[in-house]
Design a protein around this motif. Sequence first.
Motif, PDB file in Angstrom:
ATOM      1  N   CYS A  73      -8.208  -2.693  32.287  1.00  0.00           N
ATOM      2  CA  CYS A  73      -7.651  -1.220  32.224  1.00  0.00           C
ATOM      3  C   CYS A  73      -6.716  -1.185  33.533  1.00  0.00           C
ATOM      4  CB  CYS A  73      -8.943  -0.311  32.297  1.00  0.00           C
ATOM      5  SG  CYS A  73      -8.575   1.402  32.539  1.00  0.00           S
ATOM      6  N   CYS A  76      -9.047   1.761  35.956  1.00  0.00           N
ATOM      7  CA  CYS A  76     -10.256   1.334  36.672  1.00  0.00           C
ATOM      8  C   CYS A  76     -10.617  -0.192  36.837  1.00  0.00           C
ATOM      9  CB  CYS A  76     -11.600   2.062  35.925  1.00  0.00           C
ATOM     10  SG  CYS A  76     -12.093   1.337  34.434  1.00  0.00           S
ATOM     11  N   CYS A  89     -10.024   1.904  27.008  1.00  0.00           N
ATOM     12  CA  CYS A  89     -11.084   1.236  27.822  1.00  0.00           C
ATOM     13  C   CYS A  89     -12.449   2.089  27.722  1.00  0.00           C
ATOM     14  CB  CYS A  89     -10.370   1.677  29.414  1.00  0.00           C
ATOM     15  SG  CYS A  89     -11.732   1.328  30.726  1.00  0.00           S
ATOM     16  N   CYS A  92     -13.581   4.291  31.217  1.00  0.00           N
ATOM     17  CA  CYS A  92     -12.747   5.557  31.441  1.00  0.00           C
ATOM     18  C   CYS A  92     -12.010   6.325  30.288  1.00  0.00           C
ATOM     19  CB  CYS A  92     -12.006   5.345  32.782  1.00  0.00           C
ATOM     20  SG  CYS A  92     -10.333   4.482  32.406  1.00  0.00           S
TER      21      CYS A  92
HETATM   22 ZN   LIG Z   1     -10.687   2.164  32.525  1.00  0.00          ZN
END
Ligand SMILES: [Zn+2]
Length: 113
Positions: A73, A76, A89, A92
């Motif tokens: 990702c 994050c 992801c 998130c």
């Molecule tokens: Zn993420």
Amino acid sequence: MHEVSIAMSIIDLAEQQIRASQPCTVQELELEIGKLAGIELQTLNFALTGAVKGTAFEEAKITQHIIEGKGRCSGCETEFVMDSLLTPCPKCGSYFIHILQGREMRLKSISIN
Ligand SMILES: [Zn+2]
């Protein structure tokens, strides 16, 4: 059916690789195919059956190794398994994913004698 042109280029490439060893019998052709490469395996198998006709690979066993899709990702930094290019992801929900593996499509090895 872009699998047909993929199959043909695989066999083309394989023929170039064994050119120096001719005449020879090809026993096995190993391919690596990423899950995210957008290749329909059944269609590719069918296309390969056609592409090997009249070549040194006609009697060869064709083994396909499937490479799992993996991404990281961009938001994050979470790394996760991807079944398709549209996998968000899991942490998130972001779709800004850097693909780490799974888009490859290559000739891994050729066994001859
Ligand atoms: Zn993420």
